[in-house]
Write an enzyme that holds these catalytic residues in place. Structure first.
Site, PDB file in Angstrom:
ATOM      1  N   ARG A  70      -1.309 -42.897  57.716  1.00  0.00           N
ATOM      2  CA  ARG A  70      -1.441 -44.107  56.909  1.00  0.00           C
ATOM      3  C   ARG A  70      -0.639 -44.056  55.609  1.00  0.00           C
ATOM      4  O   ARG A  70       0.117 -44.970  55.297  1.00  0.00           O
ATOM      5  CB  ARG A  70      -2.911 -44.352  56.522  1.00  0.00           C
ATOM      6  CG  ARG A  70      -3.676 -45.194  57.465  1.00  0.00           C
ATOM      7  CD  ARG A  70      -5.110 -44.759  57.457  1.00  0.00           C
ATOM      8  NE  ARG A  70      -5.171 -43.398  57.971  1.00  0.00           N
ATOM      9  CZ  ARG A  70      -5.217 -43.102  59.265  1.00  0.00           C
ATOM     10  NH1 ARG A  70      -5.274 -44.052  60.145  1.00  0.00           N
ATOM     11  NH2 ARG A  70      -5.239 -41.854  59.686  1.00  0.00           N
ATOM     12  N   THR A  71      -0.857 -43.008  54.837  1.00  0.00           N
ATOM     13  CA  THR A  71      -0.269 -42.999  53.494  1.00  0.00           C
ATOM     14  C   THR A  71       1.251 -43.010  53.575  1.00  0.00           C
ATOM     15  O   THR A  71       1.922 -43.788  52.899  1.00  0.00           O
ATOM     16  CB  THR A  71      -0.785 -41.777  52.704  1.00  0.00           C
ATOM     17  OG1 THR A  71      -2.208 -41.769  52.791  1.00  0.00           O
ATOM     18  CG2 THR A  71      -0.379 -41.830  51.254  1.00  0.00           C
ATOM     19  N   LYS A 100      11.558 -21.245  52.939  1.00  0.00           N
ATOM     20  CA  LYS A 100      12.419 -20.169  52.427  1.00  0.00           C
ATOM     21  C   LYS A 100      11.914 -19.636  51.091  1.00  0.00           C
ATOM     22  O   LYS A 100      12.605 -18.906  50.401  1.00  0.00           O
ATOM     23  CB  LYS A 100      13.848 -20.688  52.254  1.00  0.00           C
ATOM     24  CG  LYS A 100      14.441 -21.282  53.516  1.00  0.00           C
ATOM     25  CD  LYS A 100      15.849 -21.778  53.234  1.00  0.00           C
ATOM     26  CE  LYS A 100      16.369 -22.660  54.352  1.00  0.00           C
ATOM     27  NZ  LYS A 100      17.592 -23.358  53.960  1.00  0.00           N
ATOM     28  N   ARG A 122       2.699 -35.659  48.605  1.00  0.00           N
ATOM     29  CA  ARG A 122       1.414 -35.145  49.120  1.00  0.00           C
ATOM     30  C   ARG A 122       1.555 -33.642  49.292  1.00  0.00           C
ATOM     31  O   ARG A 122       2.497 -33.161  49.923  1.00  0.00           O
ATOM     32  CB  ARG A 122       1.043 -35.784  50.450  1.00  0.00           C
ATOM     33  CG  ARG A 122      -0.148 -35.071  51.079  1.00  0.00           C
ATOM     34  CD  ARG A 122      -0.705 -35.778  52.254  1.00  0.00           C
ATOM     35  NE  ARG A 122      -1.402 -36.992  51.869  1.00  0.00           N
ATOM     36  CZ  ARG A 122      -2.203 -37.671  52.671  1.00  0.00           C
ATOM     37  NH1 ARG A 122      -2.392 -37.275  53.908  1.00  0.00           N
ATOM     38  NH2 ARG A 122      -2.802 -38.761  52.254  1.00  0.00           N
ATOM     39  N   HIS A 155      -6.715 -38.712  45.257  1.00  0.00           N
ATOM     40  CA  HIS A 155      -5.848 -39.526  46.114  1.00  0.00           C
ATOM     41  C   HIS A 155      -5.915 -40.942  45.515  1.00  0.00           C
ATOM     42  O   HIS A 155      -6.513 -41.846  46.100  1.00  0.00           O
ATOM     43  CB  HIS A 155      -6.394 -39.475  47.541  1.00  0.00           C
ATOM     44  CG  HIS A 155      -5.472 -40.014  48.586  1.00  0.00           C
ATOM     45  ND1 HIS A 155      -4.303 -40.697  48.305  1.00  0.00           N
ATOM     46  CD2 HIS A 155      -5.572 -39.992  49.945  1.00  0.00           C
ATOM     47  CE1 HIS A 155      -3.726 -41.044  49.443  1.00  0.00           C
ATOM     48  NE2 HIS A 155      -4.479 -40.633  50.442  1.00  0.00           N
TER      49      HIS A 155
HETATM   50  C1  NCD Z   1      -7.396 -39.257  53.572  1.00  0.00           C
HETATM   51  C2  NCD Z   1      -6.740 -38.066  52.889  1.00  0.00           C
HETATM   52  O1  NCD Z   1      -5.636 -37.676  53.254  1.00  0.00           O
HETATM   53  O2  NCD Z   1      -7.344 -37.561  51.968  1.00  0.00           O
HETATM   54  N1  NCD Z   1      -6.548 -39.902  54.472  1.00  0.00           N
HETATM   55  C3  NCD Z   1      -5.803 -40.946  54.017  1.00  0.00           C
HETATM   56  O3  NCD Z   1      -4.906 -40.770  53.224  1.00  0.00           O
HETATM   57  N2  NCD Z   1      -6.161 -42.164  54.428  1.00  0.00           N
HETATM   58  C4  NCD Z   1      -8.697 -38.937  54.172  1.00  0.00           C
HETATM   59  C5  NCD Z   1      -8.812 -37.795  55.119  1.00  0.00           C
HETATM   60  O4  NCD Z   1      -7.842 -37.158  55.482  1.00  0.00           O
HETATM   61  O5  NCD Z   1      -9.934 -37.540  55.534  1.00  0.00           O
END
Ligand code: NCD
Length: 322
Positions: A70-71, A100, A122, A155
């Site tokens: 999703r993200t 590396k 991320r 997040h």
């Molecule tokens: C979440 C995350 O990555 O923290 N996912 C997301 O970005 N929608 C939730 C999860 O992984 O449980």
């Protein structure tokens, strides 16, 4: 003089998005209005074509060290809808120079040399986005960092789309009983949502989890300091009855969580217990904590919640890149 881009020479301060706490009610409302306007524009063919010019010629890097559907896709779709190019790596811990032995700091510094307009990051380490932003600031680049999940900490863009969904579905954010259930210890989305919702009036939190996956003390301290009502419980059905907003989460196995003590699955039976006008959110992905039968209930909004992510992220990209 180093060969830095003209944007650096102008010396603007990059508008990083690192944590929920940096927002206040007024800039949240601004962001949501801007998101509403983007949705409306996107819904007409003419508006959709016009949007393509918004960030034309701009460049987004999406640097993802952890899995994401999703993200990553919604950020790339958001960039695309605004006419911006996106370069992304899906599994930077395997497919970047991290293999590396390159540090995150060096990778960020090098990527800044390629003059992106934003880096969406991320990473599995707590505080990694702050580290990236520090490199940007210390080296004088004008490249905003957007935290797309840093370890078990935060997040914020997920919390923004969660809050936008609550506002859209319930018509207001103040005055709700919010039940957050599941892995509260290692889930970063619940934590970020608490920080955002704590800015609203008369919000009452119920934290439902097994004993070993309870909300961390830093969040509880934050609520105590701001005089915000909450309780921790293992009473599954009792808390479902009370909630206006039900925020469900999965067990974060990759962060070492296990749940052997409390079964928290939403099924047809739980639907009968919930308020008629409650809404059910989930950041997704789900495992077994929401049965498929729940998907067709009008209170289940988790798929449209994911869809809202594109528009929130369009508004964010527009905000940080202009
Ligand atoms: C979440 C995350 O990555 O923290 N996912 C997301 O970005 N929608 C939730 C999860 O992984 O449980």
């Amino acid at each position: 003089m180093r060969n830095l881009s003209y944007r650096v020479l102008i010396q603007m301060k990059p508008k990083h998005i690192l944590e929920s706490q940096q927002f206040d009610r007024s800039n949240l409302e601004e962001l949501f209005s801007s998101t509403d306007a983007l949705v409306e524009e996107f819904n007409s063919r003419e508006g959709r074509n016009k949007l393509q010019q918004t960030l034309q010629g701009r460049l987004m890097f999406a640097l993802f060290y952890e899995p994401s559907t999703r993200t990553r896709f919604s950020f790339c779709a958001a960039a695309h809808h605004l006419g911006m190019r996106a370069i992304q790596t899906e599994n930077a811990s395997e497919f970047s120079s991290a293999v590396k032995g390159e540090t995150l700091e060096d990778s960020i510094r090098v990527l800044c040399e390629y003059s992106p307009d934003v880096i969406v990051l991320r990473h599995n380490d707590d505080g990694s986005s702050n580290r990236a932003a520090k490199v940007v600031n210390d080296c004088g680049y004008n490249v905003p960092i957007i935290n797309a999940g840093d370890g078990g900490q935060q997040h914020p863009t997920q919390a923004l789309l969660d809050l936008y969904t609550i506002r859209k579905q319930k018509k207001r954010i103040d005055g709700h009983t919010v039940l957050i259930g599941g892995d509260l210890r290692n889930g970063r989305t619940g934590r970020s949502l608490v920080y955002l919702m704590a800015k609203y009036k008369n919000v009452n939190f119920i934290f439902l989890s097994p004993e070993n996956l309870r909300m961390n003390k830093d969040i509880l301290r934050h609520l105590d300091e701001h005089d915000i009502a909450y309780r921790e419980t293992e009473d599954f059905h009792g808390s479902l009855k009370e909630a206006d907003v039900i925020y469900w989460t999965r067990v974060q196995k990759e962060r070492g969580s296990t749940n052997t003590t409390l079964e928290l699955t939403l099924t047809a039976h739980e639907l009968k217990i919930m308020k008629e006008d409650a809404i059910i959110l989930h950041p997704l992905p789900r495992n077994s904590e929401i049965s498929k039968v729940v998907d067709t209930d009008k209170r289940a909004v988790y798929f449209s919640q994911a869809g809202n992510g594109v528009f929130i992220r369009m508004a964010l990209l527009k905000k940080v890149c202009t």
